[in-house]
Design a protein around this motif. Structure first.
Motif, PDB file in Angstrom:
ATOM      1  N   GLY A   1       2.673  16.434  10.223  1.00 26.01           N
ATOM      2  CA  GLY A   1       3.979  15.833  10.498  1.00 26.01           C
ATOM      3  C   GLY A   1       4.518  15.185   9.243  1.00 26.01           C
ATOM      4  N   GLY A   2       5.746  14.733   9.297  1.00 26.65           N
ATOM      5  CA  GLY A   2       6.378  14.100   8.139  1.00 26.65           C
ATOM      6  C   GLY A   2       6.221  12.595   8.172  1.00 26.65           C
ATOM      7  N   GLY A   3       5.775  12.032   7.068  1.00 28.37           N
ATOM      8  CA  GLY A   3       5.634  10.579   6.978  1.00 28.37           C
ATOM      9  C   GLY A   3       6.980   9.922   6.742  1.00 28.37           C
TER      10      GLY A   3
ATOM     11  N   ALA B   1      14.386  15.542   2.576  1.00 29.50           N
ATOM     12  CA  ALA B   1      14.529  15.287   4.007  1.00 29.50           C
ATOM     13  C   ALA B   1      14.267  13.812   4.344  1.00 29.50           C
ATOM     14  N   ASP B   2      14.113  12.977   3.311  1.00 29.44           N
ATOM     15  CA  ASP B   2      13.796  11.556   3.477  1.00 29.44           C
ATOM     16  C   ASP B   2      12.498  11.333   4.237  1.00 29.44           C
ATOM     17  N   ARG B   3      11.541  12.198   4.010  1.00 26.77           N
ATOM     18  CA  ARG B   3      10.173  12.062   4.510  1.00 26.77           C
ATOM     19  C   ARG B   3       9.252  11.960   3.309  1.00 26.77           C
ATOM     20  N   MET B   4       8.007  11.592   3.542  1.00 25.50           N
ATOM     21  CA  MET B   4       7.048  11.465   2.446  1.00 25.50           C
ATOM     22  C   MET B   4       6.797  12.833   1.813  1.00 25.50           C
ATOM     23  N   HIS B   5       6.987  12.925   0.519  1.00 25.42           N
ATOM     24  CA  HIS B   5       6.777  14.175  -0.224  1.00 25.42           C
ATOM     25  C   HIS B   5       5.314  14.592  -0.115  1.00 25.42           C
ATOM     26  N   GLY B   6       5.065  15.889   0.047  1.00 21.22           N
ATOM     27  CA  GLY B   6       3.695  16.389   0.163  1.00 21.22           C
ATOM     28  C   GLY B   6       2.829  16.018  -1.019  1.00 21.22           C
ATOM     29  N   GLY B   7       3.387  16.022  -2.228  1.00 18.15           N
ATOM     30  CA  GLY B   7       2.609  15.642  -3.413  1.00 18.15           C
ATOM     31  C   GLY B   7       2.205  14.179  -3.379  1.00 18.15           C
ATOM     32  N   ALA B   8       3.107  13.318  -2.930  1.00 16.34           N
ATOM     33  CA  ALA B   8       2.778  11.896  -2.806  1.00 16.34           C
ATOM     34  C   ALA B   8       1.705  11.698  -1.735  1.00 16.34           C
TER      35      ALA B   8
ATOM     36  N   ASP C   1     -23.476   1.979  14.846  1.00 17.30           N
ATOM     37  CA  ASP C   1     -23.669   3.070  15.803  1.00 17.30           C
ATOM     38  C   ASP C   1     -22.858   4.322  15.477  1.00 17.30           C
ATOM     39  N   SER C   2     -22.086   4.275  14.389  1.00 19.35           N
ATOM     40  CA  SER C   2     -21.275   5.440  14.033  1.00 19.35           C
ATOM     41  C   SER C   2     -21.271   5.623  12.517  1.00 19.35           C
ATOM     42  N   ARG C   3     -20.684   6.707  12.072  1.00 17.03           N
ATOM     43  CA  ARG C   3     -20.564   6.967  10.637  1.00 17.03           C
ATOM     44  C   ARG C   3     -19.683   5.899  10.000  1.00 17.03           C
ATOM     45  N   PRO C   4     -19.943   5.576   8.725  1.00 16.83           N
ATOM     46  CA  PRO C   4     -19.069   4.619   8.033  1.00 16.83           C
ATOM     47  C   PRO C   4     -17.624   5.118   8.017  1.00 16.83           C
ATOM     48  N   ARG C   5     -16.695   4.210   8.314  1.00 13.90           N
ATOM     49  CA  ARG C   5     -15.269   4.522   8.289  1.00 13.90           C
ATOM     50  C   ARG C   5     -14.533   3.458   7.516  1.00 13.90           C
ATOM     51  N   ALA C   6     -13.478   3.894   6.849  1.00 19.09           N
ATOM     52  CA  ALA C   6     -12.616   2.957   6.138  1.00 19.09           C
ATOM     53  C   ALA C   6     -11.171   3.306   6.445  1.00 19.09           C
ATOM     54  N   PHE C   7     -10.331   2.319   6.310  1.00 23.44           N
ATOM     55  CA  PHE C   7      -8.901   2.467   6.547  1.00 23.44           C
ATOM     56  C   PHE C   7      -8.190   2.079   5.259  1.00 23.44           C
ATOM     57  N   VAL C   8      -7.334   2.968   4.767  1.00 25.26           N
ATOM     58  CA  VAL C   8      -6.626   2.748   3.508  1.00 25.26           C
ATOM     59  C   VAL C   8      -5.137   2.845   3.801  1.00 25.26           C
ATOM     60  N   ARG C   9      -4.365   1.846   3.361  1.00 29.76           N
ATOM     61  CA  ARG C   9      -2.929   1.810   3.659  1.00 29.76           C
ATOM     62  C   ARG C   9      -2.074   1.752   2.408  1.00 29.76           C
ATOM     63  N   MET C  10      -0.921   2.383   2.527  1.00 30.55           N
ATOM     64  CA  MET C  10       0.164   2.235   1.565  1.00 30.55           C
ATOM     65  C   MET C  10       1.468   2.338   2.340  1.00 30.55           C
ATOM     66  N   THR C  11       2.544   1.863   1.744  1.00 28.39           N
ATOM     67  CA  THR C  11       3.865   2.005   2.359  1.00 28.39           C
ATOM     68  C   THR C  11       4.714   2.888   1.466  1.00 28.39           C
ATOM     69  N   PRO C  12       5.037   4.112   1.924  1.00 27.97           N
ATOM     70  CA  PRO C  12       5.854   5.004   1.101  1.00 27.97           C
ATOM     71  C   PRO C  12       7.265   4.441   0.911  1.00 27.97           C
ATOM     72  N   GLU C  13       7.756   4.592  -0.312  1.00 22.54           N
ATOM     73  CA  GLU C  13       9.095   4.122  -0.669  1.00 22.54           C
ATOM     74  C   GLU C  13       9.935   5.328  -1.099  1.00 22.54           C
ATOM     75  N   ARG C  14      11.161   5.086  -1.500  1.00 20.01           N
ATOM     76  CA  ARG C  14      12.076   6.170  -1.860  1.00 20.01           C
ATOM     77  C   ARG C  14      11.479   7.110  -2.907  1.00 20.01           C
ATOM     78  N   GLN C  15      10.781   6.587  -3.909  1.00 23.02           N
ATOM     79  CA  GLN C  15      10.216   7.447  -4.950  1.00 23.02           C
ATOM     80  C   GLN C  15       9.133   8.382  -4.420  1.00 23.02           C
ATOM     81  N   HIS C  16       8.674   8.153  -3.189  1.00 26.59           N
ATOM     82  CA  HIS C  16       7.668   9.016  -2.551  1.00 26.59           C
ATOM     83  C   HIS C  16       8.315  10.028  -1.610  1.00 26.59           C
ATOM     84  N   SER C  17       9.647  10.085  -1.568  1.00 28.21           N
ATOM     85  CA  SER C  17      10.345  10.892  -0.570  1.00 28.21           C
ATOM     86  C   SER C  17      10.757  12.267  -1.098  1.00 28.21           C
ATOM     87  N   ASN C  18      10.982  13.170  -0.142  1.00 26.85           N
ATOM     88  CA  ASN C  18      11.567  14.473  -0.449  1.00 26.85           C
ATOM     89  C   ASN C  18      13.038  14.439  -0.021  1.00 26.85           C
TER      90      ASN C  18
END
Length: 157
Positions: free
Chosen positions: A110-112, A68-75, A49-66
């Motif tokens: 917002g910041g991840g 400010a200890d948030r997820m870097h925009g590039g990551a 009854d709706s458009r196809p949707r998918a959910f994709v997950r990852m867990t950001p770690e230190r190498q993904h941080s800026n």
């Protein structure tokens, strides 16, 4: 439209042993870019009854941080880009390999947080013979981290 059942051998797309209903997604080669993002999981929502949707997950770690200890925009952009392909694969619209991103528009909201799963909620807007138009949100718990839209050109035959 042609539907794809099996990815190319260099891709991982299999049931996740620790998360029923979720598939593992990514390259088998740990030297490729996707490996930088860490383990990714995808799950398609089956709702006729709706458009196809998918959910994709990852867990950001230190190498993904800026700093400010948030997820870097590039990551975050990298995650969104890969999530478009994981979603398209979970819809059965592409296999793996030579599809490409034509455009990706993102608004950071917002910041991840590091160490907590982020989820891209991807919706298929339209499929043509060669193109997929997608949009979505990246959320972390009840917080919205980003919104995005993108176009994928499907592989040539």
């Amino acid at each position: 439209m042609e539907r794809y059942d099996d990815p190319r051998p260099e891709f991982l797309y299999e049931e996740h042993p620790d998360h029923p209903g979720w598939m593992r997604w990514g390259f088998k080669d740990p030297t490729r870019y996707n490996a930088f993002l860490g383990e990714m999981m995808v799950r398609a929502e089956d709702n006729p009854d709706s458009r196809p949707r998918a959910f994709v997950r990852m867990t950001p770690e230190r190498q993904h941080s800026n700093l400010a200890d948030r997820m870097h925009g590039g990551a975050l952009l990298g995650f969104i880009d890969v999530a478009l392909f994981a979603a398209a694969r979970s819809f059965g619209l592409i296999g793996a390999g030579t599809a490409v991103t034509l455009d990706l528009n993102t608004h950071f909201i917002g910041g991840g947080r590091i160490g907590e799963a982020v989820e891209a909620q991807v919706e298929l807007l339209r499929e043509t013979g060669r193109l997929l138009f997608l949009r979505g949100l990246v959320v972390q718990g009840s917080d919205t981290v980003a919104e995005f839209s993108g176009t994928i050109r499907k592989p040539g035959r």
